[in-house]
Design a protein around this motif. Structure first.
Motif, short mmCIF file in Angstrom:
data_model
loop_
_atom_site.label_atom_id
_atom_site.label_comp_id
_atom_site.label_asym_id
_atom_site.label_seq_id
_atom_site.Cartn_x
_atom_site.Cartn_y
_atom_site.Cartn_z
N LEU A 197 -55.94 24.13 -25.81
CA LEU A 197 -56.20 25.42 -26.29
C LEU A 197 -57.16 25.27 -27.42
N CYS A 198 -56.93 24.16 -28.14
CA CYS A 198 -57.85 23.85 -29.10
C CYS A 198 -59.44 23.53 -28.80
N GLY A 199 -59.72 23.26 -27.49
CA GLY A 199 -60.92 22.98 -26.78
C GLY A 199 -61.32 24.28 -26.66
N ARG A 200 -60.67 25.17 -26.13
CA ARG A 200 -61.25 26.53 -26.14
C ARG A 200 -61.78 27.47 -27.21
N ARG A 244 -75.21 21.28 -32.48
CA ARG A 244 -73.75 21.30 -32.97
C ARG A 244 -72.97 19.96 -32.12
N VAL A 245 -72.05 19.62 -32.65
CA VAL A 245 -71.21 18.33 -32.08
C VAL A 245 -69.90 18.83 -32.23
N ILE A 246 -68.85 18.82 -31.15
CA ILE A 246 -67.61 18.82 -31.51
C ILE A 246 -67.04 17.31 -31.10
N GLY A 268 -61.82 18.16 -24.90
CA GLY A 268 -63.36 17.78 -24.82
C GLY A 268 -63.76 18.59 -23.66
N ALA A 269 -63.02 18.35 -22.53
CA ALA A 269 -63.13 18.89 -21.23
C ALA A 269 -63.49 20.49 -21.21
N MET A 270 -62.09 20.98 -21.77
CA MET A 270 -62.06 22.29 -21.69
C MET A 270 -63.23 23.11 -22.73
N ALA A 271 -63.49 22.39 -23.83
CA ALA A 271 -64.50 22.92 -24.55
C ALA A 271 -65.92 22.92 -23.88
#
Length: 401
Positions: free
Chosen positions: A296-299, A149-151, A16-19
């Protein structure tokens, strides 16, 4: 709140932080929601390439591991030295996650200490979230938030997934438990070494996963995981502490949580919600490695949401999973097969540990782990490992191979 955010990221772990950081860099208004009151149980291992890929300073490492020791049910040990191709960096999630959240805030993301309670889709596709504040000075009233949008990067028990996806959309998982203890200052290196990760394959420790002893400098993570109901992982951890010579070390904290072991077949709802990291099941089977894949998934999730907002379409959200699986799906498949074959019983675990002594196995394992891709430059080594695998599995003597 009257403001409508471009994106609300629920969950402030590595994913979440990376996203959030990535989305702010792309010019979006972002709110990062995290309770900021919990530390995830985690061995804390990241490959050395993660520092370069995600601009992580070496000061975030609490230790470096240059080798792993694999331990069989019989007590047989196999040392796997990395050599000069890299190292395993060790982070402490108690300080690493807050560092990443602060990075997102420094980039421009707003932060809210809170826990998601409700989430619905309103008029025009806007998402309406109700968040209970977890801040020390929080009032009794919940906070209302709106977003385009929500992640959902809020872990294996994702509230976003429970609220916005069918109950069937849930990845399988093991339950992980570990204890953080003070590392001994004068340990017998035969049982504990400060720059070595011990991985224990023993049905008494875990009937379907493994146990670990991962040094973190002044602290050490000791734990295990299982999907088998009734297996006492606290007792298993106590046994690990005893054999590692750490039973008298002071316990700093105890933590437990589910650990997903298979990526979901779909991460988005096709409109405005995208799951990421543990919430989407992106933890490697067999090894349980998750930090690198979460970041990686966050990015990738941020990039997909960015394209979705630019095109005003939910179709682009599927790009996150598509890109991730294109790069890592084969590795996850192989690791999943390996876990199903070799983790079934102690007889097979014994053979698996014996196989780890092979130089080809060790080199390909470390190169794949550190580079985060299957090694293709030595096809003969892969072929040799394949036939050695079969020989170990079916008990074929060396002279008959």
């Amino acid at each position: 709140m009257s403001k409508i955010y471009d994106v609300v990221v629920v969950g402030g772990g590595p994913c979440g932080a990376m996203a959030a950081e990535r989305l702010v860099e792309k010019g979006h208004s972002v709110l990062l929601v995290d309770p900021d009151n919990r530390i995830k149980p985690c061995g804390g291992a990241i490959p050395s390439r993660a520092l370069a890929d995600f601009a992580i300073p070496e000061t975030q490492l609490v230790a470096r591991a240059n080798a792993a020791r694999i331990i069989a049910p019989s007590g047989r040990t196999v040392d796997m030295t990395i050599g000069d191709i890299g190292y395993v960096g060790m982070v402490d999630r108690a300080s690493f996650d807050p560092y990443l959240r602060q990075r997102a805030a420094d980039a421009g993301a707003e932060r809210l200490c809170g826990k998601l309670d409700k989430m619905t889709e309103g008029d025009g596709g806007l998402l309406e979230l109700t968040v209970e504040s977890t801040a020390k000075d929080a009032g009794p009233e919940p906070i209302q938030i709106r977003a385009r949008r929500v992640i959902g990067a809020d872990g294996a028990n994702s509230a976003v997934r429970r609220l916005m996806f069918p109950a069937s959309r849930k990845p399988p998982y093991v339950f992980a438990y570990h204890e953080i203890v003070e590392s001994p200052s004068n340990a017998d290196e035969a049982v504990f070494k400060a720059d070595r990760c011990d991985v224990v394959y023993d049905g008494r420790i875990s009937p379907d996963f493994y146990g670990w002893v991962f040094p973190h400098g002044g602290h050490t993570s000791i734990g295990t995981g299982t999907a088998v109901k009734g297996h006492n992982i606290r007792e298993a951890t106590r046994a690990l502490k005893l054999t590692a010579g750490l039973s008298d070390c002071r316990v700093i904290r105890r933590e437990g949580a589910p650990l997903p072991l298979k990526p979901m077949k779909r991460w988005d709802n096709g409109r405005n919600v995208l799951l990421a990291g543990d919430a989407a099941g992106t933890v490697a089977p067999s090894s349980g490695e998750g930090i690198y894949y979460a970041m990686l998934c966050g990015r990738l999730s941020a990039d997909a949401v960015h394209q979705s907002l630019l095109s005003n379409s939910g179709r682009a959200l599927a790009d996150a999973r598509r890109t991730f699986m294109r790069a890592h799906g084969r590795v996850f498949l192989i690791l999943g097969i390996m876990q199903k074959i070799w983790y079934r019983n102690d007889k097979l675990r014994e053979k698996f540990v014996a196989m780890c002594a092979d130089p080809d196995v060790q080199r390909l394992t470390w190169e794949s782990y550190l580079n985060k891709k299957l090694v293709r430059r030595d096809p003969l080594a892969h072929l040799r490992v394949f036939f050695k695998d079969l020989a170990k599995l079916f008990g074929i003597p060396a002279g008959q191979r």
